[in-house]
Design a protein around this motif. Structure first.
Motif, PDB file in Angstrom:
ATOM      1  N   CYS A  53      11.313 -27.377  30.404  1.00  0.00           N
ATOM      2  CA  CYS A  53      12.551 -27.161  29.456  1.00  0.00           C
ATOM      3  C   CYS A  53      13.416 -28.210  29.717  1.00  0.00           C
ATOM      4  O   CYS A  53      14.006 -28.770  28.653  1.00  0.00           O
ATOM      5  N   TYR A  58      15.666 -28.254  26.483  1.00  0.00           N
ATOM      6  CA  TYR A  58      15.863 -26.984  25.795  1.00  0.00           C
ATOM      7  C   TYR A  58      16.695 -26.247  26.731  1.00  0.00           C
ATOM      8  O   TYR A  58      16.447 -26.286  28.117  1.00  0.00           O
ATOM      9  N   ALA A  63       8.997 -23.417  24.331  1.00  0.00           N
ATOM     10  CA  ALA A  63       8.458 -24.698  24.097  1.00  0.00           C
ATOM     11  C   ALA A  63       7.219 -24.987  24.474  1.00  0.00           C
ATOM     12  O   ALA A  63       6.916 -24.396  25.437  1.00  0.00           O
TER      13      ALA A  63
END
Length: 66
Positions: A53, A58, A63
């Motif tokens: 991430c 993120y 994801a």
């Protein structure tokens, strides 16, 4: 019949040249797969490095790892 050593296999199974399979040529260490190096019968790791991430920028949610 051919053996694992005859064909250079370190893992998996190979054809014995007589219409069958040889005994298992072995297994790979954790984190590697048979053929993962791009060469059949040879242990290796993944060809890509999974993204985190943080790599993707993120801070929440799901994801793909790329």
């Amino acid at each position: 019949p051919r053996t694992c050593a005859d064909v250079g296999a370190k893992c998996g199974q190979v054809a014995d040249g007589c219409g069958g399979l040889t005994a298992s040529c072995g297994t790979c260490p954790v984190g590697e797969t048979c053929g993962g190096s791009g060469t059949p019968g040879v242990c290796g790791g993944p060809k890509c490095t999974p993204k985190t991430c943080t790599d993707l920028g993120y801070s929440c949610g799901l994801a793909g790892d790329g």
